[in-house]
Design a protein around this motif. Structure first.
Motif, PDB file in Angstrom:
ATOM      1  N   ILE A 481       0.976  -1.101  -0.075  1.00  0.00           N
ATOM      2  CA  ILE A 481      -0.147   0.194   0.043  1.00  0.00           C
ATOM      3  C   ILE A 481       0.745   1.199  -0.183  1.00  0.00           C
ATOM      4  O   ILE A 481       0.369   2.422   0.303  1.00  0.00           O
ATOM      5  N   ALA A 482       2.106   0.911  -0.350  1.00  0.00           N
ATOM      6  CA  ALA A 482       2.995   2.247  -0.414  1.00  0.00           C
ATOM      7  C   ALA A 482       2.985   2.604  -1.767  1.00  0.00           C
ATOM      8  O   ALA A 482       2.671   1.917  -2.681  1.00  0.00           O
ATOM      9  N   ASP A 483       3.404   4.029  -2.074  1.00  0.00           N
ATOM     10  CA  ASP A 483       3.563   4.496  -3.220  1.00  0.00           C
ATOM     11  C   ASP A 483       4.673   3.970  -4.008  1.00  0.00           C
ATOM     12  O   ASP A 483       5.838   3.685  -3.550  1.00  0.00           O
ATOM     13  N   SER A 484       4.364   3.434  -5.413  1.00  0.00           N
ATOM     14  CA  SER A 484       5.521   2.860  -6.111  1.00  0.00           C
ATOM     15  C   SER A 484       6.507   3.685  -6.409  1.00  0.00           C
ATOM     16  O   SER A 484       7.697   2.856  -6.634  1.00  0.00           O
ATOM     17  N   ARG A 485       6.541   4.803  -6.338  1.00  0.00           N
ATOM     18  CA  ARG A 485       7.852   5.688  -6.379  1.00  0.00           C
ATOM     19  C   ARG A 485       8.873   5.348  -5.334  1.00  0.00           C
ATOM     20  O   ARG A 485      10.118   5.751  -5.494  1.00  0.00           O
ATOM     21  N   PHE A 486       8.327   4.810  -4.255  1.00  0.00           N
ATOM     22  CA  PHE A 486       9.226   4.791  -3.067  1.00  0.00           C
ATOM     23  C   PHE A 486       9.512   3.092  -2.640  1.00  0.00           C
ATOM     24  O   PHE A 486      10.336   2.775  -1.837  1.00  0.00           O
ATOM     25  N   GLN A 487       8.803   2.292  -3.384  1.00  0.00           N
ATOM     26  CA  GLN A 487       9.101   0.828  -2.941  1.00  0.00           C
ATOM     27  C   GLN A 487      10.291   0.159  -2.970  1.00  0.00           C
ATOM     28  O   GLN A 487      10.832  -0.300  -2.102  1.00  0.00           O
ATOM     29  N   ASP A 488      10.852   0.660  -4.063  1.00  0.00           N
ATOM     30  CA  ASP A 488      12.357  -0.154  -4.260  1.00  0.00           C
ATOM     31  C   ASP A 488      13.250   0.324  -2.958  1.00  0.00           C
ATOM     32  O   ASP A 488      13.952  -0.759  -2.272  1.00  0.00           O
ATOM     33  N   GLU A 489      13.253   1.547  -2.809  1.00  0.00           N
ATOM     34  CA  GLU A 489      14.277   1.861  -1.764  1.00  0.00           C
ATOM     35  C   GLU A 489      13.756   1.252  -0.330  1.00  0.00           C
ATOM     36  O   GLU A 489      14.536   0.997   0.557  1.00  0.00           O
ATOM     37  N   LEU A 490      12.299   1.432  -0.085  1.00  0.00           N
ATOM     38  CA  LEU A 490      12.025   0.738   1.142  1.00  0.00           C
ATOM     39  C   LEU A 490      12.532  -0.730   0.983  1.00  0.00           C
ATOM     40  O   LEU A 490      12.714  -1.318   2.182  1.00  0.00           O
ATOM     41  N   ILE A 491      12.229  -1.489   0.076  1.00  0.00           N
ATOM     42  CA  ILE A 491      12.579  -3.082  -0.041  1.00  0.00           C
ATOM     43  C   ILE A 491      14.243  -2.888   0.307  1.00  0.00           C
ATOM     44  O   ILE A 491      14.495  -3.996   1.245  1.00  0.00           O
ATOM     45  N   ALA A 492      14.790  -2.181  -0.345  1.00  0.00           N
ATOM     46  CA  ALA A 492      16.248  -2.512  -0.204  1.00  0.00           C
ATOM     47  C   ALA A 492      16.610  -2.225   1.335  1.00  0.00           C
ATOM     48  O   ALA A 492      17.390  -2.604   1.841  1.00  0.00           O
ATOM     49  N   GLN A 493      16.057  -1.274   1.977  1.00  0.00           N
ATOM     50  CA  GLN A 493      16.285  -0.744   3.432  1.00  0.00           C
ATOM     51  C   GLN A 493      16.052  -1.808   4.409  1.00  0.00           C
ATOM     52  O   GLN A 493      16.708  -2.340   5.378  1.00  0.00           O
ATOM     53  N   ALA A 494      14.875  -2.764   4.230  1.00  0.00           N
ATOM     54  CA  ALA A 494      14.232  -3.718   4.850  1.00  0.00           C
ATOM     55  C   ALA A 494      15.434  -5.013   4.361  1.00  0.00           C
ATOM     56  O   ALA A 494      15.792  -5.690   5.675  1.00  0.00           O
ATOM     57  N   GLN A 495      15.696  -5.068   3.322  1.00  0.00           N
ATOM     58  CA  GLN A 495      16.718  -6.355   3.110  1.00  0.00           C
ATOM     59  C   GLN A 495      18.238  -6.135   3.891  1.00  0.00           C
ATOM     60  O   GLN A 495      18.700  -7.078   4.269  1.00  0.00           O
ATOM     61  N   GLU A 496      18.495  -4.716   3.600  1.00  0.00           N
ATOM     62  CA  GLU A 496      19.841  -4.524   4.352  1.00  0.00           C
ATOM     63  C   GLU A 496      19.719  -4.879   5.855  1.00  0.00           C
ATOM     64  O   GLU A 496      20.700  -4.974   6.529  1.00  0.00           O
ATOM     65  N   ALA A 497      18.635  -4.653   6.483  1.00  0.00           N
ATOM     66  CA  ALA A 497      18.485  -4.807   7.839  1.00  0.00           C
ATOM     67  C   ALA A 497      18.169  -6.115   8.310  1.00  0.00           C
ATOM     68  O   ALA A 497      18.148  -6.746   9.369  1.00  0.00           O
ATOM     69  N   GLY A 498      18.145  -7.130   7.316  1.00  0.00           N
ATOM     70  CA  GLY A 498      17.749  -8.474   7.511  1.00  0.00           C
ATOM     71  C   GLY A 498      16.278  -8.943   7.827  1.00  0.00           C
ATOM     72  O   GLY A 498      16.159 -10.088   8.157  1.00  0.00           O
ATOM     73  N   LYS A 499      15.422  -8.073   7.514  1.00  0.00           N
ATOM     74  CA  LYS A 499      14.084  -8.266   7.721  1.00  0.00           C
ATOM     75  C   LYS A 499      13.227  -8.679   6.741  1.00  0.00           C
ATOM     76  O   LYS A 499      12.105  -8.941   6.637  1.00  0.00           O
ATOM     77  N   LEU A 500      14.000  -8.731   5.329  1.00  0.00           N
ATOM     78  CA  LEU A 500      13.230  -9.278   4.303  1.00  0.00           C
ATOM     79  C   LEU A 500      14.194 -10.170   3.505  1.00  0.00           C
ATOM     80  O   LEU A 500      15.310  -9.942   3.356  1.00  0.00           O
ATOM     81  N   PRO A 501      13.871 -11.219   3.020  1.00  0.00           N
ATOM     82  CA  PRO A 501      14.789 -12.258   2.251  1.00  0.00           C
ATOM     83  C   PRO A 501      15.297 -11.347   0.734  1.00  0.00           C
ATOM     84  O   PRO A 501      14.668 -10.480   0.684  1.00  0.00           O
ATOM     85  N   LYS A 502      16.481 -11.834   0.728  1.00  0.00           N
ATOM     86  CA  LYS A 502      17.122 -11.094  -0.382  1.00  0.00           C
ATOM     87  C   LYS A 502      16.464 -11.323  -1.649  1.00  0.00           C
ATOM     88  O   LYS A 502      16.535 -10.491  -2.704  1.00  0.00           O
ATOM     89  N   ASP A 503      15.804 -12.595  -2.008  1.00  0.00           N
ATOM     90  CA  ASP A 503      15.102 -12.511  -3.046  1.00  0.00           C
ATOM     91  C   ASP A 503      13.387 -12.322  -3.256  1.00  0.00           C
ATOM     92  O   ASP A 503      12.860 -12.558  -4.010  1.00  0.00           O
TER      93      ASP A 503
END
Length: 613
Positions: A481-503
Motif C-alpha cells: 500500500i506504499a506509493d510505487s515511487r518509493f517501494q524499491d528504496e524501502l525494500i532495499a532498506q528492509a533487506q539491508e536490515a535482514g528483515k526481508l529475504p534477499k530474493d
C-alpha cells in the motif's frame, strides 16, 4: 492560582483574559494554566496566504476574543510568573514556541483529570449553556469530558479542607446538551451570566477533501461492519470516511463502483467479508468517539448512526437510549446552529459525557463490551514505519505537532474488544515545496502507537492488515500500500536490515500504486467524490483560490525568486480570472512584487483546475 480550562471550544476566553492580565500586572502572583487545544484564528504563513485569509477570517470569526496567553506563547513573551501546560496543541501552531514545547504534557486524554488533580489544580472555569425550559439547570455542553471526571477528585480534596473554586460562564450561543452534560446551577461556586457579553464561538471550517483522501476513506469504509461501533477523528481524512459511508448507504451501486475502480473489492475481498461489509446499513452503527465531529451528525441524520444503546449504566430499558457517546465537540458554525435548533427529544440521542467513560474500557466494562461490538476506531497518522509503528503527534526532533489525545486509548481498546479493530489512515506520500517523500518509512525517531499495537493501516492504495503478523509479513503488507515511487528504496532498506529475504519480490499487482492510476480509475465517478462533502464556508471563488494556493505551496519554495519566475511563465492573462484577483487585492498590481504575486495566483489557478484535481 492553578487554573484548569477545558480543551477547545469550552474555554471562557474573556474570563481567562481578565485573569491573565490581572496576574501579568502583579508579578508577585503566580498562575499556571492547565488546558489543551487553545484555539486561535488561523495565521498566514506568507503574503499570498494573508491576502486570502484576512477577509475570510473576518467573516467567519467575527468578534471571537483571542486568548492573550496564546498570543504571548506564539510571540515568546509569556511573563515569568505565568506558565501554560497543555496536553494537546492546536496542530502545527506552536512548533516554534519554546515555552509551549517545554511545558507540553504528554499523556493520554483519559489520564488528564488524574494528572492535573495531582498537580493541585485549585480553580476550574468553563463555558456553559442555559435553557429557559430547564430552570435551575446548566449544561456543560461542548465539554463535559474532563470536568465530569475531575469533579469527584476535587470534592475529596475540598472535604479535606482545600480551597477550590469552580466557575461557569454562560454563553447564549452554546448548544444546550442534555444527559450527563446537564448539571445543577450549584455545580459552580461562581456563575457569570451576562448573555450580552457572548461573542462568536470558535469554529473549524470544513477543508477540501482531495482524491488522495477520498480513496483512503473509501478503503476504510469497507472495513466498517453493519451493527457495529464507530469512532472517527477530525480532519479531511475523517470527512472522506464520512463521505464514503454516506455513499455506501445512499447510493450503494455508486459506492461499489468506486471500490471496484480502485480494485479494492478484489484485493481485499476476504478482509471485507470477515471484518467489514459493502451493503447499506440496516442495523445501523453506534458512535463512541471522544470528539463529536460534524460527520457523525451527518451520519446520524442519514440513518447510518442509528443503533441506540443505554445512555448510562443503570438506565431504564424503557429509555430510548443514545446513538452517540462523546466527550467534546468542535466544528463549523452550521454544526453549532444545527445543535441549537435540534428538538430536545432528538438531542437526547447524543450522550455527551466524561472522557473516562468514552475512552476507557474499564469501569462498567460489561456494559461497554456489549455496546462497543465490532468497534472500528479510525484515526490518522502522518507517518508509519515499515515495522508497523504509527506517528501522529510529534516530529522526529522532539517538537510536538499536536498531542496523543485519545488515539492510544482507542488503539488499546481495539485490541481488548472482541471483534474490535484499530484503523490508522495514512497518506502514502506527500509533496512540499516540490519535494516528494514517502510517509511509509523504514524508521522514525518517535512513535505514537508502538509497533506491538499495530493493527490495520489504510492508504489511498489499499489496506494492510498487520495484526498478529511476523515482521516480514508486516513489511510486505505495508509495501503493498506504499506509493510505487518509493517501494524499491524501502525494500532495499528492509533487506539491508535482514528483515526481508534477499530474493523478495513484490507482487506485480502493487507495482502500479501511483496517483495517475487513481485519477484515471475514478475519472468517470468524480461526482461521487465531493470536494466538500459536509458543507463549506468558502465561496466558489475562494474554493478555487484555496486549490491554487495549495498547489503553489506543494510545488514551490515561495522564497526562491527563480522558481517563482519559472512558475509564472505560462500563467494565463488577468482577464481570465478577474474576480479571483479582486478577492486577493491583485486586480491592479502596484509594483513588481504585486505583479509577481498576480502571476503566481494565475499560474496556481490554471494548474489546479478541476479536471486535474
Amino acid at each position: 492560582m492553578r487554573l484548569g480550562l477545558p480543551l477547545g471550544l469550552g474555554k471562557p476566553n474573556q474570563l481567562a483574559n481578565a485573569l491573565y492580565r490581572h496576574i501579568r500586572e502583579n508579578p508577585r502572583r503566580q498562575l499556571t494554566l492547565y488546558t489543551a487545544l487553545s484555539l486561535g484564528r488561523p495565521l498566514a504563513g506568507g503574503e499570498l496566504q494573508r491576502r486570502f485569509l484576512e477577509p475570510f477570517v473576518e467573516r467567519i470569526y467575527g468578534d471571537y476574543p483571542e486568548l492573550d496567553y496564546l498570543r504571548d506563547l506564539r510571540s515568546g513573551s509569556l511573563p515569568e510568573n505565568i506558565r501554560v501546560e497543555e496536553f494537546y496543541l492546536q496542530p502545527g501552531s506552536l512548533l516554534d514556541s519554546a515555552p509551549a514545547q517545554q511545558n507540553y504534557i504528554s499523556c493520554n486524554y483519559s489520564h488528564v483529570a488524574r494528572d492535573i488533580n495531582a498537580k493541585g489544580v485549585n480553580a476550574v472555569a468553563q463555558l456553559v449553556a442555559r435553557d429557559p425550559a430547564r430552570p435551575g439547570k446548566l449544561s456543560l455542553a461542548c465539554n463535559p469530558d474532563i470536568t465530569l471526571d475531575l469533579l469527584p477528585m476535587l470534592q475529596r480534596r475540598r472535604a479535606a479542607g482545600e480551597t477550590i473554586v469552580t466557575i461557569g460562564v454562560v454563553h447564549d450561543q452554546l448548544p444546550y446538551m442534555p444527559g450527563d452534560a446537564e448539571v445543577d446551577e450549584d455545580f459552580f461556586d461562581l456563575l457569570v451570566d451576562a448573555p450580552g457579553d457572548s461573542s462568536t464561538l470558535f469554529s473549524t471550517p470544513n477543508m477540501p477533501v482531495g482524491l488522495q483522501d477520498h480513496c483512503i476513506g473509501l478503503h476504510a469504509s469497507a472495513l466498517v461492519r453493519d451493527g457495529g461501533t464507530l469512532q472517527v477523528g477530525i480532519g479531511s481524512m475523517g470527512d472522506a470516511l464520512t463521505s464514503a459511508l454516506l455513499t455506501r448507504h445512499r447510493d450503494n451501486a455508486g459506492y461499489r463502483a468506486l471500490l471496484d475502480s480502485l480494485d479494492s473489492t478484489a484485493r481485499h475481498a476476504e478482509l471485507i467479508e470477515r471484518d467489514g461489509g459493502l451493503a447499506a446499513f440496516e442495523q445501523g452503527l453506534y458512535g463512541c468517539s471522544e470528539m463529536f465531529v460534524p460527520g457523525l451528525l451527518a451520519l446520524a441524520e442519514a440513518g447510518v448512526l442509528s443503533r441506540r444503546v443505554a445512555a448510562r449504566p443503570g438506565s431504564s430499558p424503557s429509555e430510548p437510549g443514545v446513538w452517540l457517546h462523546g466527550g467534546f465537540f468542535l466544528g463549523p458554525q452550521a454544526f453549532y446552529r444545527r445543535l441549537r435548533e435540534m428538538p430536545r427529544e432528538e438531542l437526547a440521542g447524543i450522550g455527551m459525557t466524561g472522557i473516562g467513560f468514552v475512552n476507557n474500557l474499564y469501569r462498567d466494562e460489561e456494559l461497554k463490551r456489549e455496546q462497543r461490538r465490532y468497534a472500528r476506531f479510525i484515526n490518522s497518522a502522518f507517518t508509519v514505519t515499515l515495522l508497523g509503528a504509527g506517528v501522529a503527534d510529534q516530529l522526529e526532533d522532539g517538537r510536538v505537532l499536536s498531542g496523543v489525545g485519545g488515539q492510544y486509548n482507542f488503539v488499546a481498546q481495539a485490541h481488548e474488544l472482541e471483534g474490535g479493530r484499530s484503523i490508522l489512515m495514512l497518506r502514502s506520500w506527500r509533496e512540499s515545496e516540490g519535494e516528494l517523500s514517502s510517509n511509509i518509512v523504514w524508521s522514525y525517531g518517535h512513535t505514537t502507537i508502538p509497533r506491538h499495537l499495530r493493527d490495520m493501516v489504510v492508504t489511498e492504495y489499499g489496506v494492510a492488515d498487520l495484526r498478529g503478523r511476523n515482521d516480514a509479513e508486516v513489511i510486505a503488507a505495508l509495501l503493498a500500500i506504499a506509493d510505487s515511487r518509493f517501494q524499491d528504496e524501502l525494500i532495499a532498506q528492509a533487506q539491508e536490515a535482514g528483515k526481508l529475504p534477499k530474493d523478495f519480490e513484490l507482487d506485480a499487482r502493487y507495482r502500479d500504486n501511483t496517483p495517475e492510476r487513481l485519477r484515471e480509475a475514478t475519472r468517470d465517478l468524480r461526482e461521487l467524490l465531493p470536494e466538500f462533502p459536509l458543507g463549506c464556508d468558502f465561496t466558489e471563488h475562494e474554493r478555487e483560490l484555496l486549490r491554487a494556493l495549495g498547489w503553489l505551496k506543494s510545488k514551490l519554495k515561495l522564497s526562491e525568486i527563480l522558481e517563482l519566475g519559472k512558475a509564472t511563465l505560462d500563467a494565463p492573462e488577468p482577464e481570465a480570472f478577474p474576480v479571483h484577483l479582486q478577492r486577493m487585492g491583485l486586480a491592479k498590481p502596484d509594483g513588481l512584487r504585486e505583479e509577481l504575486y498576480q502571476r503566481l495566483v494565475l499560474a496556481g489557478l490554471k494548474a489546479s483546475a478541476e479536471p486535474s484535481r
